[in-house]
Design a protein around this motif. Sequence first.
Motif, PDB file in Angstrom:
ATOM      1  N   LYS A  72       0.853  -1.191   0.000  1.00 21.09           N
ATOM      2  CA  LYS A  72       0.000   0.000   0.000  1.00 21.09           C
ATOM      3  C   LYS A  72       0.888   1.240   0.000  1.00 21.09           C
ATOM      4  CE  LYS A  72      -3.925   2.131   2.160  1.00 21.09           C
ATOM      5  NZ  LYS A  72      -5.043   2.001   3.065  1.00 21.09           N
ATOM      6  N   ILE A  73       0.606   2.139  -0.944  1.00 20.98           N
ATOM      7  CA  ILE A  73       1.366   3.388  -1.040  1.00 20.98           C
ATOM      8  C   ILE A  73       0.350   4.527  -1.047  1.00 20.98           C
ATOM      9  CG2 ILE A  73       3.048   4.705  -2.366  1.00 20.98           C
ATOM     10  CD1 ILE A  73       3.908   2.064  -3.681  1.00 20.98           C
ATOM     11  N   GLU A  74       0.491   5.397  -0.060  1.00 12.58           N
ATOM     12  CA  GLU A  74      -0.462   6.487   0.127  1.00 12.58           C
ATOM     13  C   GLU A  74      -0.243   7.612  -0.878  1.00 12.58           C
ATOM     14  OE1 GLU A  74      -3.007   6.548   2.275  1.00 12.58           O
ATOM     15  OE2 GLU A  74      -2.478   4.573   3.070  1.00 12.58           O
ATOM     16  N   GLU A  75      -1.280   8.401  -1.043  1.00 14.67           N
ATOM     17  CA  GLU A  75      -1.248   9.565  -1.923  1.00 14.67           C
ATOM     18  C   GLU A  75      -0.167  10.540  -1.462  1.00 14.67           C
ATOM     19  OE1 GLU A  75      -4.300  13.185  -2.994  1.00 14.67           O
ATOM     20  OE2 GLU A  75      -5.148  11.222  -2.538  1.00 14.67           O
ATOM     21  N   GLY A  76       0.569  11.096  -2.402  1.00 20.39           N
ATOM     22  CA  GLY A  76       1.609  12.066  -2.099  1.00 20.39           C
ATOM     23  C   GLY A  76       3.005  11.477  -1.998  1.00 20.39           C
ATOM     24  N   ASN A  77       3.122  10.156  -1.884  1.00 21.11           N
ATOM     25  CA  ASN A  77       4.438   9.518  -1.810  1.00 21.11           C
ATOM     26  C   ASN A  77       5.112   9.481  -3.184  1.00 21.11           C
ATOM     27  OD1 ASN A  77       4.530   8.900   0.945  1.00 21.11           O
ATOM     28  ND2 ASN A  77       3.303   7.057   0.649  1.00 21.11           N
ATOM     29  N   LYS A  78       6.426   9.443  -3.117  1.00 20.72           N
ATOM     30  CA  LYS A  78       7.214   9.328  -4.335  1.00 20.72           C
ATOM     31  C   LYS A  78       7.486   7.846  -4.580  1.00 20.72           C
ATOM     32  CE  LYS A  78      10.497  12.400  -4.792  1.00 20.72           C
ATOM     33  NZ  LYS A  78      11.813  13.092  -4.760  1.00 20.72           N
ATOM     34  N   VAL A  79       7.342   7.416  -5.849  1.00 19.00           N
ATOM     35  CA  VAL A  79       7.584   6.026  -6.228  1.00 19.00           C
ATOM     36  C   VAL A  79       8.543   5.975  -7.419  1.00 19.00           C
ATOM     37  CG1 VAL A  79       5.384   5.111  -5.370  1.00 19.00           C
ATOM     38  CG2 VAL A  79       5.523   5.996  -7.694  1.00 19.00           C
ATOM     39  N   ILE A  80       9.086   4.786  -7.640  1.00 17.02           N
ATOM     40  CA  ILE A  80       9.982   4.544  -8.768  1.00 17.02           C
ATOM     41  C   ILE A  80       9.303   3.535  -9.705  1.00 17.02           C
ATOM     42  CG2 ILE A  80      12.255   3.677  -9.488  1.00 17.02           C
ATOM     43  CD1 ILE A  80      12.468   6.221  -7.881  1.00 17.02           C
ATOM     44  N   VAL A  81       9.336   3.803 -10.994  1.00 17.49           N
ATOM     45  CA  VAL A  81       8.743   2.891 -11.968  1.00 17.49           C
ATOM     46  C   VAL A  81       9.688   1.696 -12.143  1.00 17.49           C
ATOM     47  CG1 VAL A  81       7.970   2.617 -14.358  1.00 17.49           C
ATOM     48  CG2 VAL A  81       7.605   4.793 -13.169  1.00 17.49           C
ATOM     49  N   ALA A  82       9.171   0.504 -11.847  1.00 15.37           N
ATOM     50  CA  ALA A  82       9.973  -0.720 -11.959  1.00 15.37           C
ATOM     51  C   ALA A  82       9.741  -1.420 -13.299  1.00 15.37           C
ATOM     52  CB  ALA A  82       9.636  -1.672 -10.820  1.00 15.37           C
ATOM     53  N   GLU A  83       8.526  -1.275 -13.838  1.00 13.18           N
ATOM     54  CA  GLU A  83       8.182  -1.985 -15.070  1.00 13.18           C
ATOM     55  C   GLU A  83       6.990  -1.296 -15.718  1.00 13.18           C
ATOM     56  OE1 GLU A  83       6.715  -6.496 -16.261  1.00 13.18           O
ATOM     57  OE2 GLU A  83       7.513  -6.119 -14.243  1.00 13.18           O
ATOM     58  N   VAL A  84       6.875  -1.444 -17.024  1.00 14.20           N
ATOM     59  CA  VAL A  84       5.728  -0.911 -17.761  1.00 14.20           C
ATOM     60  C   VAL A  84       5.044  -2.074 -18.452  1.00 14.20           C
ATOM     61  CG1 VAL A  84       4.958   0.660 -19.570  1.00 14.20           C
ATOM     62  CG2 VAL A  84       6.924   1.270 -18.158  1.00 14.20           C
ATOM     63  N   ARG A  85       3.753  -2.217 -18.188  1.00 11.13           N
ATOM     64  CA  ARG A  85       2.950  -3.254 -18.855  1.00 11.13           C
ATOM     65  C   ARG A  85       1.813  -2.563 -19.588  1.00 11.13           C
ATOM     66  NH1 ARG A  85       2.486  -7.757 -14.153  1.00 11.13           N
ATOM     67  NH2 ARG A  85       4.702  -8.297 -14.100  1.00 11.13           N
ATOM     68  N   VAL A  86       1.978  -2.417 -20.871  1.00 14.75           N
ATOM     69  CA  VAL A  86       1.051  -1.748 -21.773  1.00 14.75           C
ATOM     70  C   VAL A  86       0.791  -0.332 -21.287  1.00 14.75           C
ATOM     71  CG1 VAL A  86      -1.104  -1.941 -23.063  1.00 14.75           C
ATOM     72  CG2 VAL A  86       0.048  -4.012 -22.308  1.00 14.75           C
ATOM     73  N   THR A  87      -0.315  -0.082 -20.551  1.00 14.68           N
ATOM     74  CA  THR A  87      -0.615   1.263 -20.060  1.00 14.68           C
ATOM     75  C   THR A  87      -0.613   1.338 -18.546  1.00 14.68           C
ATOM     76  OG1 THR A  87      -2.988   0.798 -20.087  1.00 14.68           O
ATOM     77  CG2 THR A  87      -2.043   1.789 -22.075  1.00 14.68           C
ATOM     78  N   LYS A  88      -0.057   0.331 -17.901  1.00 20.65           N
ATOM     79  CA  LYS A  88      -0.027   0.294 -16.436  1.00 20.65           C
ATOM     80  C   LYS A  88       1.412   0.235 -15.965  1.00 20.65           C
ATOM     81  CE  LYS A  88      -3.416  -1.579 -14.553  1.00 20.65           C
ATOM     82  NZ  LYS A  88      -4.502  -2.374 -14.027  1.00 20.65           N
ATOM     83  N   LEU A  89       1.711   1.047 -14.961  1.00 16.78           N
ATOM     84  CA  LEU A  89       3.051   1.065 -14.396  1.00 16.78           C
ATOM     85  C   LEU A  89       3.117   0.162 -13.163  1.00 16.78           C
ATOM     86  CD1 LEU A  89       3.763   4.913 -14.497  1.00 16.78           C
ATOM     87  CD2 LEU A  89       4.345   3.207 -16.205  1.00 16.78           C
ATOM     88  N   ILE A  90       4.174  -0.572 -13.031  1.00 16.44           N
ATOM     89  CA  ILE A  90       4.456  -1.329 -11.817  1.00 16.44           C
ATOM     90  C   ILE A  90       5.468  -0.479 -11.056  1.00 16.44           C
ATOM     91  CG2 ILE A  90       5.221  -3.540 -10.855  1.00 16.44           C
ATOM     92  CD1 ILE A  90       2.863  -3.752 -12.883  1.00 16.44           C
ATOM     93  N   VAL A  91       5.090  -0.055  -9.842  1.00 12.50           N
ATOM     94  CA  VAL A  91       5.940   0.876  -9.093  1.00 12.50           C
ATOM     95  C   VAL A  91       6.347   0.288  -7.756  1.00 12.50           C
ATOM     96  CG1 VAL A  91       4.920   2.904 -10.190  1.00 12.50           C
ATOM     97  CG2 VAL A  91       3.917   2.037  -8.083  1.00 12.50           C
ATOM     98  N   THR A  92       7.418   0.857  -7.214  1.00 18.04           N
ATOM     99  CA  THR A  92       7.885   0.507  -5.877  1.00 18.04           C
ATOM    100  C   THR A  92       8.075   1.787  -5.088  1.00 18.04           C
ATOM    101  OG1 THR A  92      10.186   0.537  -6.612  1.00 18.04           O
ATOM    102  CG2 THR A  92       9.070  -1.590  -6.649  1.00 18.04           C
ATOM    103  N   LYS A  93       7.960   1.663  -3.777  1.00 23.00           N
ATOM    104  CA  LYS A  93       8.147   2.822  -2.893  1.00 23.00           C
ATOM    105  C   LYS A  93       9.603   3.270  -2.948  1.00 23.00           C
ATOM    106  CE  LYS A  93       5.441   3.566   1.164  1.00 23.00           C
ATOM    107  NZ  LYS A  93       5.072   3.105   2.478  1.00 23.00           N
ATOM    108  N   GLU A  94       9.800   4.562  -2.902  1.00 22.80           N
ATOM    109  CA  GLU A  94      11.176   5.095  -2.941  1.00 22.80           C
ATOM    110  C   GLU A  94      11.858   4.901  -1.608  1.00 22.80           C
ATOM    111  OE1 GLU A  94      13.122   8.837  -4.993  1.00 22.80           O
ATOM    112  OE2 GLU A  94      11.989   9.360  -3.200  1.00 22.80           O
TER     113      GLU A  94
END
Length: 141
Positions: free
Chosen positions: A119-141
């Motif tokens: 769970k990542i709350e609104e306002g947090n910074k994330v890093i893009v780990a992967e791109v699947r078509v139009t959806k990003l897979i992200v991880t917490k910074e």
Amino acid sequence: MYALAWLILTAVLVLIELHTGTFYFLLLAAASILTMITALAGLPILVQCFTFVVAIALMYIFLLPLLRKLIPSTSKSMIPQLSDYLVGQEAFVVQTISPDEAGLVKLHGEIWSAVANEKIEEGNKVIVAEVRVTKLIVTKE
């Protein structure tokens, strides 16, 4: 008479090749030129058709693989994909992301759908780990 027909077929095949760029029609045009030579020699139409078929078969078996090795394919683009550019970029969560539900992130001024393993709350910074078509897979910074 048949030589003219083979010449017209050659011209049509070359025009088609100019629009496709696949070498298939160029090889057909080369085979029709060889067949045109048999027509100019005065050989019967059956011999001309046999020449056309044999020439095509030999070119596709031997010449096409050689051309594919010598000339680089345009399908292997030298331009990097958008996904290559986005991976590793920072984004900001604009709608909370939870493991069972996608959220939204803002990346370079654009809103993307994003998923994460936590769970990542609104306002947090994330890093893009992967791109699947139009959806990003992200991880917490």
